[in-house]
Scaffold this motif. Structure first.
Motif, PDB file in Angstrom:
ATOM      1  N   PRO A 161     -50.671 -15.663  51.884  1.00 19.10           N
ATOM      2  CA  PRO A 161     -49.317 -15.984  52.366  1.00 19.10           C
ATOM      3  C   PRO A 161     -48.245 -15.859  51.296  1.00 19.10           C
ATOM      4  O   PRO A 161     -47.161 -15.353  51.560  1.00 19.10           O
ATOM      5  N   GLU A 162     -48.565 -16.299  50.061  1.00 21.32           N
ATOM      6  CA  GLU A 162     -47.517 -16.240  49.025  1.00 21.32           C
ATOM      7  C   GLU A 162     -47.121 -14.792  48.768  1.00 21.32           C
ATOM      8  O   GLU A 162     -45.944 -14.465  48.666  1.00 21.32           O
ATOM      9  N   PHE A 163     -48.136 -13.929  48.691  1.00 17.29           N
ATOM     10  CA  PHE A 163     -47.828 -12.550  48.367  1.00 17.29           C
ATOM     11  C   PHE A 163     -47.062 -11.873  49.504  1.00 17.29           C
ATOM     12  O   PHE A 163     -46.086 -11.159  49.271  1.00 17.29           O
ATOM     13  N   VAL A 164     -47.499 -12.133  50.717  1.00 17.60           N
ATOM     14  CA  VAL A 164     -46.805 -11.538  51.857  1.00 17.60           C
ATOM     15  C   VAL A 164     -45.367 -12.052  51.913  1.00 17.60           C
ATOM     16  O   VAL A 164     -44.426 -11.293  52.162  1.00 17.60           O
ATOM     17  N   GLY A 165     -45.210 -13.336  51.629  1.00 19.29           N
ATOM     18  CA  GLY A 165     -43.869 -13.906  51.639  1.00 19.29           C
ATOM     19  C   GLY A 165     -42.985 -13.250  50.589  1.00 19.29           C
ATOM     20  O   GLY A 165     -41.835 -12.884  50.838  1.00 19.29           O
ATOM     21  N   MET A 166     -43.580 -13.038  49.406  1.00 22.15           N
ATOM     22  CA  MET A 166     -42.841 -12.401  48.318  1.00 22.15           C
ATOM     23  C   MET A 166     -42.433 -10.982  48.724  1.00 22.15           C
ATOM     24  O   MET A 166     -41.306 -10.554  48.506  1.00 22.15           O
ATOM     25  N   MET A 167     -43.356 -10.282  49.363  1.00 27.70           N
ATOM     26  CA  MET A 167     -43.089  -8.919  49.809  1.00 27.70           C
ATOM     27  C   MET A 167     -41.998  -8.893  50.880  1.00 27.70           C
ATOM     28  O   MET A 167     -41.163  -7.999  50.903  1.00 27.70           O
ATOM     29  N   ALA A 168     -42.051  -9.877  51.768  1.00 26.57           N
ATOM     30  CA  ALA A 168     -41.064  -9.900  52.850  1.00 26.57           C
ATOM     31  C   ALA A 168     -39.670 -10.085  52.261  1.00 26.57           C
ATOM     32  O   ALA A 168     -38.717  -9.408  52.670  1.00 26.57           O
ATOM     33  N   ARG A 169     -39.574 -10.985  51.276  1.00 26.86           N
ATOM     34  CA  ARG A 169     -38.262 -11.161  50.637  1.00 26.86           C
ATOM     35  C   ARG A 169     -37.853  -9.898  49.888  1.00 26.86           C
ATOM     36  O   ARG A 169     -36.697  -9.494  49.916  1.00 26.86           O
ATOM     37  N   ALA A 170     -38.848  -9.279  49.255  1.00 23.11           N
ATOM     38  CA  ALA A 170     -38.550  -8.038  48.547  1.00 23.11           C
ATOM     39  C   ALA A 170     -38.053  -6.979  49.526  1.00 23.11           C
ATOM     40  O   ALA A 170     -37.180  -6.173  49.201  1.00 23.11           O
ATOM     41  N   ALA A 171     -38.619  -6.992  50.732  1.00 20.75           N
ATOM     42  CA  ALA A 171     -38.201  -6.013  51.733  1.00 20.75           C
ATOM     43  C   ALA A 171     -36.729  -6.191  52.072  1.00 20.75           C
ATOM     44  O   ALA A 171     -35.988  -5.220  52.230  1.00 20.75           O
ATOM     45  N   VAL A 194     -39.097  -4.112  47.050  1.00 21.17           N
ATOM     46  CA  VAL A 194     -40.493  -3.711  47.249  1.00 21.17           C
ATOM     47  C   VAL A 194     -40.952  -2.775  46.134  1.00 21.17           C
ATOM     48  O   VAL A 194     -42.089  -2.856  45.669  1.00 21.17           O
ATOM     49  N   GLY A 195     -40.059  -1.911  45.681  1.00 20.84           N
ATOM     50  CA  GLY A 195     -40.430  -0.976  44.638  1.00 20.84           C
ATOM     51  C   GLY A 195     -40.867  -1.705  43.375  1.00 20.84           C
ATOM     52  O   GLY A 195     -41.860  -1.344  42.747  1.00 20.84           O
ATOM     53  N   TYR A 196     -40.161  -2.752  43.041  1.00 19.43           N
ATOM     54  CA  TYR A 196     -40.489  -3.539  41.860  1.00 19.43           C
ATOM     55  C   TYR A 196     -41.888  -4.129  42.001  1.00 19.43           C
ATOM     56  O   TYR A 196     -42.730  -4.006  41.117  1.00 19.43           O
ATOM     57  N   GLN A 197     -42.139  -4.736  43.147  1.00 17.79           N
ATOM     58  CA  GLN A 197     -43.454  -5.339  43.379  1.00 17.79           C
ATOM     59  C   GLN A 197     -44.545  -4.277  43.325  1.00 17.79           C
ATOM     60  O   GLN A 197     -45.608  -4.479  42.758  1.00 17.79           O
ATOM     61  N   ILE A 198     -44.267  -3.135  43.941  1.00 20.12           N
ATOM     62  CA  ILE A 198     -45.280  -2.082  43.984  1.00 20.12           C
ATOM     63  C   ILE A 198     -45.582  -1.573  42.586  1.00 20.12           C
ATOM     64  O   ILE A 198     -46.742  -1.370  42.224  1.00 20.12           O
ATOM     65  N   PHE A 199     -44.557  -1.416  41.777  1.00 20.84           N
ATOM     66  CA  PHE A 199     -44.821  -0.879  40.445  1.00 20.84           C
ATOM     67  C   PHE A 199     -45.518  -1.905  39.549  1.00 20.84           C
ATOM     68  O   PHE A 199     -46.314  -1.532  38.695  1.00 20.84           O
ATOM     69  N   LEU A 200     -45.238  -3.184  39.797  1.00 21.82           N
ATOM     70  CA  LEU A 200     -46.001  -4.199  39.071  1.00 21.82           C
ATOM     71  C   LEU A 200     -47.473  -4.098  39.435  1.00 21.82           C
ATOM     72  O   LEU A 200     -48.355  -4.096  38.581  1.00 21.82           O
ATOM     73  N   SER A 201     -47.734  -4.008  40.736  1.00 20.06           N
ATOM     74  CA  SER A 201     -49.120  -3.939  41.169  1.00 20.06           C
ATOM     75  C   SER A 201     -49.777  -2.644  40.700  1.00 20.06           C
ATOM     76  O   SER A 201     -50.966  -2.617  40.425  1.00 20.06           O
ATOM     77  N   LEU A 202     -48.988  -1.604  40.617  1.00 19.18           N
ATOM     78  CA  LEU A 202     -49.538  -0.314  40.195  1.00 19.18           C
ATOM     79  C   LEU A 202     -49.975  -0.382  38.731  1.00 19.18           C
ATOM     80  O   LEU A 202     -50.996   0.176  38.351  1.00 19.18           O
ATOM     81  N   GLN A 203     -49.187  -1.086  37.917  1.00 15.42           N
ATOM     82  CA  GLN A 203     -49.499  -1.101  36.498  1.00 15.42           C
ATOM     83  C   GLN A 203     -50.836  -1.734  36.220  1.00 15.42           C
ATOM     84  O   GLN A 203     -51.556  -1.316  35.331  1.00 15.42           O
TER      85      GLN A 203
END
Lengths: 326, 254, 579
Positions: free
Chosen positions: C79-89, C245-254
């Motif tokens: 839930p925390e991650f999805v919530g973070m992503m939703a806000r990022a969206a 979302v791009g920020y989150q994605i690139f963090l996860s990518l690293q």
């Protein structure tokens, strides 16, 4: 009252989000503590500590390892620093090396956790910038050259062994990473290996983890990563040691440190503020559970003092390789 | 066999939503007949032709082509049957960006395997057949012209050439003279009839027309359609003023 | 670059006329020349990539690639991650909205000044034409530079602020919109304008009354398409502190957290899908057939008349109301600090001091040539792959072909759910996924399974652009007049023959126009897939940016701009030859 306000804000943001999907509105005012919201949370906490009229101290970091933990790491640190320093602190998310350096240069970041090279790049552009604190491990940091087992590369005893990389494909990490690019390139040069001696151009994988996986995959015969990341991933069992092996550990060099825009901060929050920042960071104590978590997230036992002169070697190498053009 | 009709409609109805375009139409057309469909706009002439070439399915009833039920077939066997029906459309329905030769060769598509169709786009196949058909229609020099750059009349002749190359048992023509001046319309009808005759004496022609005089001149049987029903179905010679007045009478007079 | 929108060409009346005047033999000669040139380019690019001379597929790496795809089925749904992503969206969306609004504003103004008709009215004669040509040329500069580089450059001038992300979208996209809008203006019938000018009306007013009202609906329609592009761009820009979302994605990518990455992709897919769907719906409601109605020429598009508005009723008004509400909300949400403009001058001067001729000129060297060739080759391969894939997928993805009753189905079939539905759904999802996932991520994943060369980069760019082209081409297919195809079908032609005799001949020129427009985008995007070990100019650019070597950067960028101009010229010539 606060609770009511919070509810109302979430309702508004929910409604607006909903409206967007069907009509093209766009989600609106939202509270919370997510990505850029980390900033809000920080500012909120800070507001308790100090008056709102004070400009917040902006801290930033270049993610180099485990960056998805940044959020947690920095909200802890923001809490700690604002309590210790008595000024609001906020964390600005930046994930690009060059962006962080630029932000420091134009004064949008006051206290940044830089890598060796980026720290020098930033310091040279800001008069009075000071390296103040680093981790215990940063005093003698290493890079690890790694190779795919199928590449025929063997562990080497001394630097001249790097010559065996000639004619192999090779990847660095990020372009301005100290441990993933600058120092390895320097050692390669010392060993008499030019970048043109590799098969094809060297790759720039953008992160240590990507380097690790690309070498494990065999897409590149060899690569170089930060030792901390290597040890961490090996310990976590995330490295297939049947496919990738460490072939050489570089000699030690100075790496990561906190760089502070000393002139600006001293002018803004009073003389001696920089020292307060340094003391606060040095005081992080593993016996306090909250602070221990910060240290753990940084991968450090404790923080120690450092100074600009420690990075003279990195500066020289940076100039030699063309990453510093000041 | 000679007596079995090539086209037969068994109590066919066709509804578009709540509007009946055709209701309970029974019809049989024998090989070699030249049939004109006449009637006011919206009488169902185009619908009838669409049913006959299989581009439209009846809501009720059955359409028989060459003694096979068109609406019960699908896929390969249906296409095989459709090859026996050639249609000249009012809008010509040619592929504008292809050159004339390919539009004419499209008549072969029902028979050609895919590879041959593709190869022909690069090295045109059976050029002589196409050339011959076009020459007969007076377009021999336009073989490699872009279709979209021909005049309307020329495009119609390309469409006709496509049908000739297709060499079907039945030719359907939807208002071939709708946008042609009276003098030219005789010319068009003549070409159409000649082309069908060229294919063989047993070929059938069904053409929808507004102009009853043309119908009488070129066809041997006239079917009058009004409000989706057959009003009369008579040899050309038997069609007189009386039938026509009733056929074209305005709504309130009917 | 109609990345956008083939307005310019397919419907440029002048160009069509001049071509019609050519004899058929000249035209087919030109077409053969263009096809030959393209084949030669592809062969050259493949040769440069080392195809056949060195191993291509890294079989040992396929399991690692598999790990990435396996994570598709188990995204991180805590839930925390999805919530973070939703806000990022929401953040990403806000950037896209603000970027689009600004780029449309910029595009509107530059579009007017870069249109030939403006200069024809205000400064008739040769000199006006020369000014026009110069302005059009200048417009290449902002277009040639990738959003990410704009972002980094602006960061140095404006500092860490959301305005950087917004402008990084608005500047290049504004120039693109300007180019497209100027083409729209030039293609708009000038009868009313001339009538006004000839009756002595002030040219400005004549422009306002005689031309703009006719052209504006097309700009609006194009604006929705731009919004979709901005959204994709905002997702890449997260890296420079723009969040989202791009920020989150690139963090996860690293740290290669594939499960988290896939959560991000799904968010982007939903976001892109929703925006595409909504903008398509709204455009249809307003009487535009599709993004491409600009391409098809005015005969298919109905201008926004009061009647259509009334008919489509309240929903459209509601949507416009929501837009009017959303735009200020988005600007407010981003909390842009406008006061930053104050320090632009000093910082800009500082940067400019490094970019003096005596510092930049020595940076030009022959070593830039092989890099330029690499970049060129990568873009050629990328767009060829994207175009071919797009054409193939445009068939199942179009509504009017494989569904029951569709052009490629025989009429005798039942109308219930069928394989056609499944194929359409699958094709559309695939296209959506391909365009929603940023190209650098494809590059990394593809590189697991391939050896470094320009090919993995080309594949990654090709895959991403395939998602965009496939969708545009499916729309072209959906707007195909069906008479000729139905005629062929009713004479018994097979589905395959219909494709080659009915659909491709009618649509191929338009497909090619889209592909060629998109070529320029591929060229620019080579900058972001530099990790493949053969990044050409793009790699050099990121190296110079990370070394703050502005004089070197200036030199590389000029080469890049020249390359873009070259691509622009070749693609323009080919598009006219393809007609």
């Amino acid at each position: 009252m606060q609770f009511y306000a919070l509810c109302r804000r979430s309702v508004i943001s929910g409604l607006c989000g909903f409206a967007f999907l069907f009509l093209g509105g766009c989600g609106a005012v939202d509270s919370g503590d997510g990505s850029s919201e980390g900033t809000d949370a920080a500012a909120d906490t800070a507001a308790d500590v100090s008056t709102a009229s004070v400009e917040p101290l902006s801290i930033g970091a270049i993610p180099d390892q485990d960056p998805e933990m940044l959020q947690r790491l920095y909200s802890r640190l923001v809490d700690y620093l604002s309590a210790e320093l008595g000024v609001p602190v906020e964390y600005e998310p930046v994930t690009d090396y060059a962006a962080a350096v630029t932000a420091f240069k134009v004064g949008d970041l006051d206290l940044v956790w830089f890598g060796g090279l980026t720290g020098v790049q930033a310091r040279l552009q800001v008069p009075g910038a000071q390296a103040i604190v680093q981790r215990d491990i940063d005093e003698s940091f290493h890079s690890i050259f790694i190779a795919n087992t199928a590449s025929g590369l063997e562990p080497i005893d001394d630097i001249s062994g790097l010559k065996s990389l000639m004619g192999k494909t090779f990847t660095f990490g990020s372009e301005s990473s100290t441990s993933g690019r600058l120092m390895p390139q320097f050692f390669l040069k010392e060993a008499g290996v030019a970048l043109t001696d590799f098969k094809g151009e060297p790759g720039f994988s953008a992160s240590h983890d990507a380097t690790l996986k690309l070498v494990e995959a065999g897409s590149f015969d060899a690569g170089v990563v930060n030792e901390q990341v290597w040890l961490d991933r090996v310990a976590a069992g995330e490295v297939d040691e049947g496919k990738v092996l460490a072939i050489w550990q570089t000699p030690p060099y100075y790496n990561y440190y906190w760089l502070v825009n000393a002139d600006k901060l001293n002018a803004e929050y009073g003389e001696g503020f920089t020292d307060k920042v340094q003391t606060a960071l040095l005081n992080l104590n593993a016996s306090d559970p909250q602070q221990a978590e910060i240290l753990e997230l940084f991968g450090a036992e404790k923080f120690i003092e450092t100074e600009n002169d420690n990075y003279a070697e990195i500066e020289a190498i940076g100039r030699e390789i063309g990453k510093i053009n000041e | 066999m000679a007596t079995s009709p090539v086209l037969r409609l068994d109590s066919v109805s066709c509804w578009f939503g709540s509007v009946a375009a055709l209701s309970s139409v029974n019809l049989a057309i024998a090989a070699g007949e030249r049939v004109a469909l006449v009637g006011p706009s919206g009488a169902g002439k185009s619908t009838l032709l669409s049913l006959l070439n299989g581009s439209l399915m009846p809501t009720e009833g059955e359409v028989w082509v060459l003694a096979r039920s068109l609406n019960k077939l699908s896929g390969q066997s249906r296409r095989k049957l459709q090859r026996q029906i050639g249609t000249v459309y009012q809008q010509h329905n040619l592929v504008a960006n292809l050159s004339v030769i390919h539009n004419v060769n499209a008549g072969h598509l029902g028979r050609w395997p895919l590879w041959k169709a593709v190869v022909s786009l690069i090295w045109p196949q059976q050029v002589l057949v196409a050339q011959q058909a076009l020459t007969q229609l007076g377009l021999g020099d336009k073989l490699y012209a872009r279709t979209e750059r021909l005049s309307g009349g020329q495009q119609q002749r390309v469409a006709l050439a496509r049908v000739m190359v297709q060499n079907p048992a039945i030719v359907l023509a939807d208002e071939p003279v709708a946008s042609v001046d009276p003098a030219r319309s005789h010319n068009v009808m003549q070409l159409l009839c000649d082309s069908v005759r060229q294919l063989g004496q047993d070929r059938t022609l069904v053409v929808s027309l507004h102009d009853v005089a043309l119908a009488k001149a070129y066809c041997d049987r006239i079917i009058g359609l009004r409000q989706g029903q057959i009003q009369f179905d008579l040899p050309s010679a038997a069609v007189g003023e009386q039938q026509l007045t009733r056929l074209y009478a305005l709504e309130d007079a009917a | 670059m109609l990345s956008d929108l083939p307005t310019s060409d397919p419907l440029d009346p002048q160009r069509v006329k001049s071509l019609d005047a050519l004899p058929d033999s000249t035209r087919s000669h030109r077409r053969r020349l263009a096809v030959g040139l393209w084949i030669a380019l592809v062969i050259w690019a493949l040769w440069l990539s080392g195809l056949g001379r060195s191993p291509l597929i890294n079989w040992a790496g396929l399991p690692l690639m598999g790990q990435f795809w396996a994570a598709m089925l188990r995204p991180d749904l805590t839930p925390e991650f999805v919530g973070m992503m939703a806000r990022a969206a929401v953040t990403t969306l806000a950037f896209a909205v603000c970027g689009t609004v600004l780029s449309l504003g910029v595009g509107f103004v530059t579009g007017i000044f870069c249109s030939l008709v403006w200069w024809r009215v205000f400064w008739p004669g040769r000199s006006g034409r020369i000014v026009w040509l110069g302005l059009r040329g200048l417009l290449v500069i902002p277009r040639a530079i990738h959003e990410l580089i704009w972002g980094l450059l602006l960061l140095g001038v404006l500092g860490l602020d959301p305005i950087v992300g917004v402008l990084a979208i608005a500047i290049p996209f504004g120039a693109i919109t300007g180019k497209v809008f100027s083409e729209i203006l030039d293609e708009t019938p000038t009868g009313p304008l001339d009538a006004l000018v000839n009756s002595g009306v002030n040219p400005g007013i004549a422009f306002l009354y005689g031309l703009l009202p006719q052209a504006l609906p097309n700009l609006i329609s194009y604006g929705f398409y731009r919004f979709e592009c901005s959204l994709r761009s905002a997702a890449v820009l997260g890296v420079i502190g723009a969040g989202g979302v791009g920020y989150q994605i690139f963090l996860s990518l690293q740290s290669l957290r594939y499960e988290q990455l896939w959560t991000g992709f799904y968010v982007l897919i939903v976001l892109n899908g929703a925006v595409d769907f909504w903008s398509g719906w709204l455009r249809r409601q307003m009487g535009f057939v599709g993004r491409l109605d600009l391409a098809k020429g005015r005969e298919t598009s109905q201008p926004l008349t009061n009647d259509t508005f009334k008919q489509k009723g309240r929903l459209v008004w509601l949507a416009w109301g929501a837009i009017a509400l959303a735009v200020p909300l988005c600007f407010a949400y981003l909390e842009i600090d406008w006061s930053r403009w104050g320090r632009v001058r000093s910082l800009l001067a500082e940067m400019a001091a490094q970019v003096t001729p005596d510092r930049v000129l020595p940076q030009f060297s022959w070593s830039l040539l092989p890099l330029s060739l690499q970049t060129m080759a990568m873009s050629v391969l990328a767009i060829t792959l994207a175009g071919l894939g797009g054409i193939v997928f445009s068939f199942p993805a179009a509504q009017n072909f494989f569904l029951p009753g569709g052009l490629l189905r025989s009429a005798g079939e039942s109308r219930r759910w069928s394989v056609g539905h499944g194929a359409m759904l699958l094709a559309r999802l695939l296209l959506l996924g391909a365009r929603a996932i940023p190209a650098p991520i494809f590059a990394l994943v593809i590189l697991y399974g391939m050896f470094p060369s320009i090919l993995p980069g080309a594949l990654a760019l090709g895959l991403h652009n395939f998602g965009i082209l496939g969708r545009l081409m499916a729309e072209v297919n959906e707007n195909l007049p069906d008479g000729p195809v139905r005629a062929l079908r009713s004479l018994g032609a097979s589905a395959g023959s219909l494709v080659f005799y009915g659909i491709l001949p009618a649509n191929l020129a338009r497909f090619l126009a889209y592909g060629l427009y998109r070529w320029e985008v591929c060229l620019r995007e080579t900058v972001i897939v530099g990790l493949v070990g053969a990044g050409g100019l793009g790699r050099l650019l990121t190296e110079q940016l990370s070394g703050f070597d502005y004089s070197g950067l200036a030199a590389t960028l000029s080469v890049f701009i020249a390359l873009t101009m070259l691509v622009d010229a070749i693609s323009g010539w080919m598009r006219s030859a393809a007609r």
